[in-house]
Design an enzyme around this catalytic site. Structure first.
Site, mmCIF file in Angstrom:
data_model
loop_
_atom_site.group_PDB
_atom_site.id
_atom_site.type_symbol
_atom_site.label_atom_id
_atom_site.label_comp_id
_atom_site.label_asym_id
_atom_site.label_seq_id
_atom_site.Cartn_x
_atom_site.Cartn_y
_atom_site.Cartn_z
ATOM 1 N N GLY A 1 0.764 -1.254 0.000
ATOM 2 C CA GLY A 1 0.000 0.000 0.000
ATOM 3 C C GLY A 1 0.788 1.292 0.000
ATOM 4 O O GLY A 1 0.310 2.308 -0.494
ATOM 5 N N ASP B 1 0.879 3.375 4.418
ATOM 6 C CA ASP B 1 -0.232 4.020 3.727
ATOM 7 C C ASP B 1 -1.296 4.483 4.726
ATOM 8 O O ASP B 1 -1.700 5.630 4.731
ATOM 9 C CB ASP B 1 -0.843 3.062 2.678
ATOM 10 C CG ASP B 1 -1.177 1.673 3.237
ATOM 11 O OD1 ASP B 1 -0.932 1.407 4.434
ATOM 12 O OD2 ASP B 1 -1.692 0.842 2.456
ATOM 13 N N ASP C 1 -5.088 1.882 10.703
ATOM 14 C CA ASP C 1 -6.493 1.555 10.976
ATOM 15 C C ASP C 1 -6.580 1.190 12.458
ATOM 16 O O ASP C 1 -6.686 2.069 13.313
ATOM 17 C CB ASP C 1 -6.894 0.415 10.019
ATOM 18 C CG ASP C 1 -8.357 0.024 10.085
ATOM 19 O OD1 ASP C 1 -9.152 0.753 10.692
ATOM 20 O OD2 ASP C 1 -8.717 -1.028 9.525
ATOM 21 N N THR C 2 -6.484 -0.087 12.814
ATOM 22 C CA THR C 2 -6.515 -0.462 14.234
ATOM 23 C C THR C 2 -5.201 -0.117 14.938
ATOM 24 O O THR C 2 -5.159 0.016 16.154
ATOM 25 C CB THR C 2 -6.741 -1.979 14.397
ATOM 26 O OG1 THR C 2 -5.647 -2.660 13.777
ATOM 27 C CG2 THR C 2 -8.049 -2.412 13.761
ATOM 28 N N GLY C 3 -4.126 -0.002 14.174
ATOM 29 C CA GLY C 3 -2.809 0.309 14.735
ATOM 30 C C GLY C 3 -1.947 -0.922 14.979
ATOM 31 O O GLY C 3 -0.755 -0.803 15.266
ATOM 32 N N THR D 1 -0.719 -3.185 12.919
ATOM 33 C CA THR D 1 0.386 -3.370 11.967
ATOM 34 C C THR D 1 1.565 -2.470 12.336
ATOM 35 O O THR D 1 2.708 -2.930 12.414
ATOM 36 C CB THR D 1 -0.083 -3.058 10.525
ATOM 37 O OG1 THR D 1 -1.205 -3.886 10.225
ATOM 38 C CG2 THR D 1 1.025 -3.305 9.517
ATOM 39 N N LYS E 1 -7.297 6.302 10.497
ATOM 40 C CA LYS E 1 -8.702 6.290 10.921
ATOM 41 C C LYS E 1 -8.686 6.303 12.450
ATOM 42 O O LYS E 1 -8.669 5.245 13.078
ATOM 43 C CB LYS E 1 -9.398 5.015 10.437
ATOM 44 C CG LYS E 1 -9.492 4.863 8.935
ATOM 45 C CD LYS E 1 -10.238 3.569 8.621
ATOM 46 C CE LYS E 1 -9.941 3.071 7.248
ATOM 47 N NZ LYS E 1 -10.478 1.719 6.993
ATOM 48 N N ASP F 1 -5.793 -0.233 -1.604
ATOM 49 C CA ASP F 1 -6.654 -1.094 -2.427
ATOM 50 C C ASP F 1 -7.871 -1.590 -1.668
ATOM 51 O O ASP F 1 -7.940 -1.522 -0.439
ATOM 52 C CB ASP F 1 -5.861 -2.331 -2.870
ATOM 53 C CG ASP F 1 -5.669 -3.314 -1.707
ATOM 54 O OD1 ASP F 1 -5.210 -2.872 -0.626
ATOM 55 O OD2 ASP F 1 -5.972 -4.501 -1.866
HETATM 56 P P1 IMP Z 1 -4.139 -1.936 11.014
HETATM 57 O O1 IMP Z 1 -3.193 -2.994 11.437
HETATM 58 O O2 IMP Z 1 -5.574 -2.290 11.408
HETATM 59 O O3 IMP Z 1 -3.773 -0.558 11.443
HETATM 60 O O4 IMP Z 1 -4.196 -1.993 9.449
HETATM 61 C C1 IMP Z 1 -3.295 -1.444 8.656
HETATM 62 C C2 IMP Z 1 -3.359 -2.062 7.282
HETATM 63 O O5 IMP Z 1 -4.705 -2.434 6.887
HETATM 64 C C3 IMP Z 1 -2.949 -1.031 6.293
HETATM 65 O O6 IMP Z 1 -1.565 -1.049 6.091
HETATM 66 C C4 IMP Z 1 -3.722 -1.429 5.055
HETATM 67 O O7 IMP Z 1 -2.993 -2.387 4.326
HETATM 68 C C5 IMP Z 1 -4.984 -2.067 5.565
HETATM 69 N N1 IMP Z 1 -6.139 -1.125 5.578
HETATM 70 C C6 IMP Z 1 -6.815 -0.688 6.654
HETATM 71 N N2 IMP Z 1 -7.816 0.146 6.305
HETATM 72 C C7 IMP Z 1 -7.750 0.256 4.965
HETATM 73 C C8 IMP Z 1 -8.523 1.010 4.000
HETATM 74 O O8 IMP Z 1 -9.467 1.753 4.293
HETATM 75 N N3 IMP Z 1 -8.146 0.854 2.693
HETATM 76 C C9 IMP Z 1 -7.122 0.049 2.306
HETATM 77 N N4 IMP Z 1 -6.367 -0.646 3.173
HETATM 78 C C10 IMP Z 1 -6.675 -0.556 4.492
HETATM 79 MG MG MG Z 2 -0.343 -0.932 4.602
#
Ligand code: IMP
Ligand code: MG
Length: 188
Positions: free
Chosen positions: A55, A111, A114-116, A118, A142, A170
């Protein structure tokens, strides 16, 4: 002369996603972020930018070309989502950085947060390689979706809880090359 038919991705996938952040706004913000990062790291020998595949590839390309400090590019790949929009929970390392980052200043370029989970995982992972520092940069976040507290040192935009695509992001591998960030409605 050879006639080449150029097919636009949107024509073959779905209708144009509703625009959330336009191209000009992205360009302007990337330039601002690059200016701030260049200033903050002006006294460091070399900054290692670690782009998170897939991403972050477009954001990393634009951001890195706007920096005015010595920098090198690394990539890392993780997987936390399937093909849709539901998180599988655990973050899995798919590809580690190739270069030695021990003693180096590292900036993770993501990129979206979201939840944090990653980003939290990546910080810990890269810290285990013994760098001089690890900071984070994300194009969008977010904030409402945060499940863990993770610091984003350089943030492009806070966005609402919507699934966004374009500028590298994506939905099921579609719309990554859309030039703006738009909203789609996931079907899962
Ligand atoms: P987290 O671990 O929930 O913060 O997710 C992070 C990863 O989820 C990002 O690096 C994206 O690859 C994917 N992701 C989360 N939300 C979106 C979105 O709205 N569009 C595309 N990819 C997303
Ligand atoms: Mg990503």
């Amino acid at each position: 002369m050879l006639a080449v038919a150029i097919c636009c991705e949107n024509e073959v996938t779905q209708n144009d996603p509703k625009a959330l952040i336009g191209e000009a706004a992205i360009d302007a913000r990337v330039l601002e972020l690059a200016g701030q990062i260049s200033k903050d790291y002006e006294n460091c020998d070399e900054l290692v930018l670690v782009g998170v595949l897939k991403g972050a590839f477009i954001f990393l390309a634009d951001l890195s070309r706007r920096l005015t400090i010595p920098r090198v590019i690394e990539f890392i790949a993780v997987s936390s989502y399937g093909s849709g929009s539901r998180s599988s929970g655990a973050v899995r390392l798919v590809m580690d950085v190739r270069g030695n980052i021990e003693g180096k200043h590292v900036l993770i370029v993501e990129d979206i947060v979201d939840t944090g989970h990653t980003l939290q995982y990546l910080i810990g992972m890269l810290e285990s390689h013994g760098p001089a520092s690890v900071k984070t940069c994300a194009l969008v976040r977010k904030a409402e979706r945060a499940e863990v507290e993770v610091n984003v040192d350089y943030l492009g935009f806070d966005i609402p809880d919507e699934w966004v695509v374009g500028y590298g992001l994506d939905y099921a591998e579609k719309n990554r090359t859309l030039p703006y960030i738009g909203i789609v409605t996931p079907s899962d």
